[in-house]
Design a protein around this motif. Structure first.
Motif, PDB file in Angstrom:
ATOM      1  N   THR A 236      82.047  40.557  26.067  1.00  0.00           N
ATOM      2  CA  THR A 236      81.391  40.337  27.358  1.00  0.00           C
ATOM      3  C   THR A 236      82.420  39.905  28.394  1.00  0.00           C
ATOM      4  O   THR A 236      82.690  40.625  29.333  1.00  0.00           O
ATOM      5  N   GLY A 237      83.016  38.744  28.194  1.00  0.00           N
ATOM      6  CA  GLY A 237      84.127  38.393  29.040  1.00  0.00           C
ATOM      7  C   GLY A 237      83.794  37.634  30.299  1.00  0.00           C
ATOM      8  O   GLY A 237      82.641  37.386  30.647  1.00  0.00           O
TER       9      GLY A 237
ATOM     10  N   THR B 297      84.082  38.251  33.489  1.00  0.00           N
ATOM     11  CA  THR B 297      83.424  38.848  34.654  1.00  0.00           C
ATOM     12  C   THR B 297      81.927  38.586  34.623  1.00  0.00           C
ATOM     13  O   THR B 297      81.335  38.115  35.593  1.00  0.00           O
TER      14      THR B 297
ATOM     15  N   GLY C 270      81.839  33.573  27.309  1.00  0.00           N
ATOM     16  CA  GLY C 270      83.198  34.007  27.023  1.00  0.00           C
ATOM     17  C   GLY C 270      83.489  34.118  25.542  1.00  0.00           C
ATOM     18  O   GLY C 270      84.305  34.927  25.119  1.00  0.00           O
TER      19      GLY C 270
ATOM     20  N   TYR D  45      97.151  34.861  31.339  1.00  0.00           N
ATOM     21  CA  TYR D  45      95.728  35.176  31.300  1.00  0.00           C
ATOM     22  C   TYR D  45      94.918  34.169  32.115  1.00  0.00           C
ATOM     23  O   TYR D  45      94.178  34.543  33.021  1.00  0.00           O
TER      24      TYR D  45
ATOM     25  N   THR E  74      86.978  39.028  37.946  1.00  0.00           N
ATOM     26  CA  THR E  74      86.211  37.819  37.685  1.00  0.00           C
ATOM     27  C   THR E  74      85.931  37.022  38.951  1.00  0.00           C
ATOM     28  O   THR E  74      85.212  36.041  38.907  1.00  0.00           O
TER      29      THR E  74
ATOM     30  N   ALA F 298      87.458  33.028  25.404  1.00  0.00           N
ATOM     31  CA  ALA F 298      87.758  34.342  24.824  1.00  0.00           C
ATOM     32  C   ALA F 298      88.881  34.239  23.805  1.00  0.00           C
ATOM     33  O   ALA F 298      89.059  35.120  22.976  1.00  0.00           O
TER      34      ALA F 298
ATOM     35  N   ASN G  59      84.505  31.423  35.186  1.00  0.00           N
ATOM     36  CA  ASN G  59      85.471  32.436  34.740  1.00  0.00           C
ATOM     37  C   ASN G  59      86.647  31.810  34.005  1.00  0.00           C
ATOM     38  O   ASN G  59      87.215  32.396  33.094  1.00  0.00           O
TER      39      ASN G  59
ATOM     40  N   SER H 148      88.256  39.927  24.646  1.00  0.00           N
ATOM     41  CA  SER H 148      88.284  40.606  25.942  1.00  0.00           C
ATOM     42  C   SER H 148      89.469  41.556  25.930  1.00  0.00           C
ATOM     43  O   SER H 148      90.270  41.552  25.011  1.00  0.00           O
TER      44      SER H 148
END
Lengths: 151, 326, 500
Positions: free
Chosen positions: C267-268, C270, C262, C68, C89, C312, C305, C324
């Motif tokens: 949302t994440g 990106t 994050g 990841y 991202t 996350a 990112n 995410s």
């Protein structure tokens, strides 16, 4: 002539306006509001109206821009050749697999569009096609139909 | 179109292993596959149904159930519609293709007219049923389903907001609303995980959903299960009463997951695949997978499966208010 | 300090040879799938999942986590070198980073990205070590209204990423929002604007649009100079003192933004990278230089990112809820290993959790060591003349987009949107807002509809909740401040004129 110089830009902005209009028309097929909250048609309608408005705004801006600010554009022919090759390659993916179209597409770009030596172009196209297909189809095990008989 | 497919061979050794086990001896007479078998998953990688399909693939490969390699092909899109469409269009009557099917692939065409329905494929066997439970937050004032239902009944329609993680959860809410005679207001999210997050954050009053995402939180007391939509109590959660024993006359509601073939394959082929799937269902790996997911084993095969699906179709159409066109 | 003790325990698990190897494998594979457009970490993890079934969960989760965050490093490479974002991202990186590469600073762009990512990854891991449980609980207070206001704030940023013409930028952004409405409406299950095509039911994938607009669009727009285009110089990897001075605060800001964005489920990374880019542009003394290859514009989003990818994992490890798409799959993996993700993870599976956290520190060091020499090596790619480079770029785009959903139709979209991207470049329509619109569209629509469903139709819900209200206020300020500034600026302007 001013209009001649910017007619491409105007047509492009008009394309966005048309998309907006299509969305406005399409959104009316759906419920706009149901119960407490907006339904499927609400935001497409809002976005469509906004896009039409903004695109028309861009057109107005173009028409009111003084002529001398219109930028000279580079010639189009080469980009069209590449785009044509890309479209042909994608169109044939479904019938003959990936290997042949990708190879021919690169060969065309190297040897015809860029006028590079034929032998080198052929070798580079073949090697690049091979490497990419090994990475995607074998190592990453993506079900890429590689050859015509891979279906 | 006779073709060889070398897509997505599971495990590097599959080919050698597959060839080594002598073709079809395990099943004797009748049809056996002669080239690579393609397992189509009509969902993207990583979801619950994708994982189950991959477990099926793993069992088939590890226990050498097929004399040929098995290749997995994800065809995601449109709630299963793209995958079903792919099989019905380009794999007609092909005995070397199997496809994962589930409740979603049955519900999508009811809502989306252009999606291909399950009548485009030949159902083989069902593996498991996912149950639905009614959850509230751990610190909720409702200790039992009766307390909750009484409060719902005392307020106007749609006072209570329930998070949903997809169409099936909405249908479960409809089942519950029908049983108690008061409407619940569904707030739709994209996944069970999001529904759980919003329950934990106190943004909604409850959730009706599959136990998978909720198990850890249930054990820790962060959420409380008030009831389950089935006849008998759950082994995994023995202290959660069923709706019926709590005096709420809610229909049983469960989601199924199984395997199908393309339409038009012969009886022989169906029998062969039913045999394979039976072995998969009996494997320790599959049993463990189902137990880990807090689902119920339910191996339904052949004609029984078709009858089961017809029943489900009617139930779904009733719940969605879209009766079958006559 | 209890958590530091636990962390020490985690390290003792994480440095066993097997776990070190799995960590290395993870970050290496992550780097590889990150480089390739179309294949993301979630696909890679899902592919490996059945193979790890039955093996040691700790080692496997260490590897998955490595994939990841490793992918966040890898995605940068093609963005900078070829303007083909390898991951969603790294879109913002391809704006500034590619311009730097054209100038001969590819090495520096990759170098600062690696340094920024390392810093952010490590700080993120530190945050995970120290404040995970309380932070995860706080993130739960983000319900639909808060997300709605956050997205409104993000949409205000459309103008900031617009470049020369705000009007064209906002129009492109709206076009992105329109594209986001294609396919099945997740709120009702009915399909919209699908033109009768089954393959459009899931809408247009973000990565398809990104690769088309940036990758193909760039090739079509710049091929006419390919023959003359001189071979780019390949400079140093390490930034000079001045660039370092500008990058450090950008990395710090990016890390902070990435960490807090994050940690919010849904949302994440990106969106975090978009926000970081916008903030860099807002705080910069030379916002007009953005778009021409500014090192802060690489450092900020890249740090962001990576911090977001680490953050996350906080809701995942502390609460057992996915932060995410990728962490959702890792959660699925935990279930397959017979573990129960939930609020008890930190206590019940503490050895696994702490080993994974410790592996984050180790993996980030591995990635830094791997990436600094790699940055130099990859940058050498630009010594190949562009006319030899762009046909393979197109091939990579085709294969990458295909592998995203194994769909030939996506390749058609690639050609179509590639042509659109070319026209947009030609007529100075910025592409980034369109992508921002496509990313934010679905969250915008669902959070609006969810909020109003919860509030029974009352718009007060956006105003009465403090977090939502403050986000909206910030969004309004975003819009009003530049206008105010220009009014003040205009008042001053005549007086300056008088002086001169």
């Amino acid at each position: 002539m001013k209009l001649d110089a910017i007619k491409g830009e105007i047509a492009f902005a008009a394309l966005f306006a048309t998309v907006g209009l299509y969305w406005v028309a399409g959104s009316l097929d759906f419920a706009i509001w149901s119960g407490f909250a907006p339904d499927s048609g609400f935001l497409p309608l809002v976005f469509g109206v906004l896009l039409v408005g903004l695109s028309v705004g861009v057109i107005v801006m173009l028409l009111t821009t003084p002529v001398e600010q219109v930028v000279e554009r580079e010639p189009l022919t080469k980009s069209f050749k590449l785009l044509g090759a890309l479209i042909l390659a994608v169109a044939s993916l479904d019938f003959v697999g990936f290997a042949v179209p990708l190879f021919l597409m690169m060969l065309f770009m190297f040897s015809y569009v860029e006028k590079l030596p034929l032998v080198r172009s052929t070798i580079v196209s073949a090697v690049v096609t091979g490497i990419f297909l090994v990475i995607f189809a074998r190592w990453l095990q993506i079900p890429v139909p590689v050859f015509p008989w891979s279906y | 179109m006779t073709v060889s497919r070398r897509k997505f061979v599971i495990g590097a050794a599959t080919l050698a292993v597959g060839m080594a086990s002598v073709a079809g001896t395990a099943f004797g007479q009748g049809w056996t596959p002669t080239r690579d078998v393609e397992l189509v998953i009509p969902f993207g990688v990583g979801g619950g149904s994708d994982l189950m399909a991959r477990v099926i693939g793993k069992v088939i490969v590890e226990e050498k159930l097929l004399p040929v390699p098995l290749v997995i092909n994800n065809r995601p899109g449109g709630g299963g519609a793209a995958g079903i469409g792919y099989v019905s269009a380009s794999r007609k009557a092909d005995p070397h293709t199997i496809i994962l099917v589930n409740g979603t692939t049955q519900i999508t065409p009811i809502l989306t007219p252009q999606a291909k329905t399950l009548t485009e494929v030949q159902p083989v066997a069902n593996f498991m049923l996912d149950d639905f439970l009614l959850f509230v937050k751990g610190d909720s004032k409702y200790k039992t389903i009766q307390e909750f239902v009484e409060d719902v009944k005392s307020k106007p329609d749609k006072t209570f907001n329930f998070a949903t993680g997809g169409t099936t959860d909405v249908m479960a809410i409809t089942v519950f609303s029908k049983a108690i005679g008061k409407q619940i207001n569904p707030v739709n999210f994209n996944s069970g995980g999001e529904a759980l997050t919003n329950l934990l954050g106190g943004h909604v009053d409850g959730v009706i959903g599959n136990p998978l995402e909720f198990m850890g939180h249930l054990k820790s007391g962060a959420v409380r299960a008030l009831g389950v939509f089935r006849d008998d109590r759950f082994e995994a959660f023995g202290d959660v009463p069923t709706m019926k024993e709590s005096g709420i006359n809610a229909e049983n509601f469960q989601m199924w997951r199984g395997i199908a073939l393309p339409k038009g394959v012969s009886e022989e082929v169906q029998t062969y695949w039913q045999g394979i799937m039976r072995k998969v269902a009996e494997s320790a790996t599959m049993k463990k997978y189902i137990a880990d997911n807090a689902a119920a084993e339910s191996f339904i095969v052949g004609k029984d499966f078709e009858a089961f699906l017809a029943n489900q179709e009617k139930l779904y159409r009733d719940l969605l208010g879209k009766p079958a066109a006559q | 300090m209890e958590s530091l003790m636990d962390l020490a325990g985690g390290f003792s698990t994480a440095i066993t040879p097997t776990n070190l190897l799995m960590c290395f494998l993870g970050v290496f594979l992550g780097q590889l799938v990150g480089v390739l457009p179309g294949i993301g970490p979630s696909a890679a993890i899902a592919l490996l999942l059945p193979l790890t079934f039955g093996s040691d969960p700790t080692a496997s989760i260490i590897m998955f986590a490595g994939i990841y965050y490793g992918a966040q490093y890898g995605g940068t490479i093609t963005s900078v070198l070829l303007s083909v974002p390898g991951e969603s991202t790294t879109v913002m990186t391809s704006i500034e980073g590619y311009q730097m590469a054209k100038r001969g600073d590819a090495g520096k762009a990759l170098g600062i990205a690696a340094i920024g990512s390392f810093f952010a990854g490590t700080i993120g891991a530190l945050g995970l070590t120290l404040v995970a449980p309380p932070l995860a609980k706080a993130a739960l207070s983000f319900g639909p209204p808060e997300y709605f206001s956050l997205v409104v704030l993000g949409l205000m940023a459309l103008a900031a990423v617009s470049g020369a013409s705000v009007l064209k930028g906002v129009a492109a952004g709206i076009a992105g929002l329109i594209l986001a409405t294609i396919g099945i409406d997740p709120q009702t299950g009915i399909s919209r604007f699908d033109f009768g095509a089954v393959w459009l039911l899931d809408g247009i994938e973000f990565i398809v649009l990104t690769v088309a607009l940036f990758g193909i669009g760039e090739v079509l727009a710049s091929c006419s100079q390919a023959t003359e285009q001189p071979v780019a110089k390949v400079g140093k990897v390490l930034p000079n003192r001045d660039e370092m001075r500008r990058s450090v605060p950008a990395i710090l800001r990016g890390t902070t933004i990435g960490f807090f964005v994050g940690v919010l489920p849904a949302t994440g990374a990106t969106i975090a990278s978009f926000v970081a880019y916008i903030v860099e542009k807002k705080v910069s003394k030379h916002p007009e230089k953005f778009g021409t290859g500014v090192i802060e514009g690489v450092a900020g989003p890249e740090a962001s990112n990576n911090a977001a990818a680490t953050a996350a994992m906080i809701p995942m490890l502390a609460l057992g809820i996915p932060g995410s798409g990728t962490t959702a799959i890792i959660l699925g993996a935990l279930i397959m290993f017979g573990l129960q993700p939930g609020p008890e993870m930190f206590t019940q599976n503490s050895s696994l959790v702490w080993a994974v956290i410790a592996s984050l520190y180790i993996g980030n060091v591995m990635l830094l060591i791997m990436n600094l020499p790699l940055a130099n090596m990859f940058a050498q790619l630009l010594k190949v003349p562009y006319k030899w480079l762009y046909p393979p770029i197109i091939t990579l785009c085709i294969l990458g987009v295909f592998s995203q959903a194994n769909s030939i139709e996506d390749c058609w979209l690639l050609a179509g949107f590639g042509a659109l991207g070319w026209a947009m470049k030609r007529y100075d329509w910025p592409a980034a807002p369109m992508i921002l619109g496509l990313v934010l569209g679905p969250i915008f629509e669902s959070s609006l509809r969810q909020s109003l469903t919860i509030s029974h139709g009352s718009f007060d819900i956006f105003m009465t909740r403090p977090i939502s209200l403050s986000l909206l206020v910030v969004a309004v300020l975003f819009l009003v401040l530049p206008v105010l500034a220009s009014i003040i600026g205009k008042r001053k302007a005549p007086s300056v004129g008088e002086c001169a």
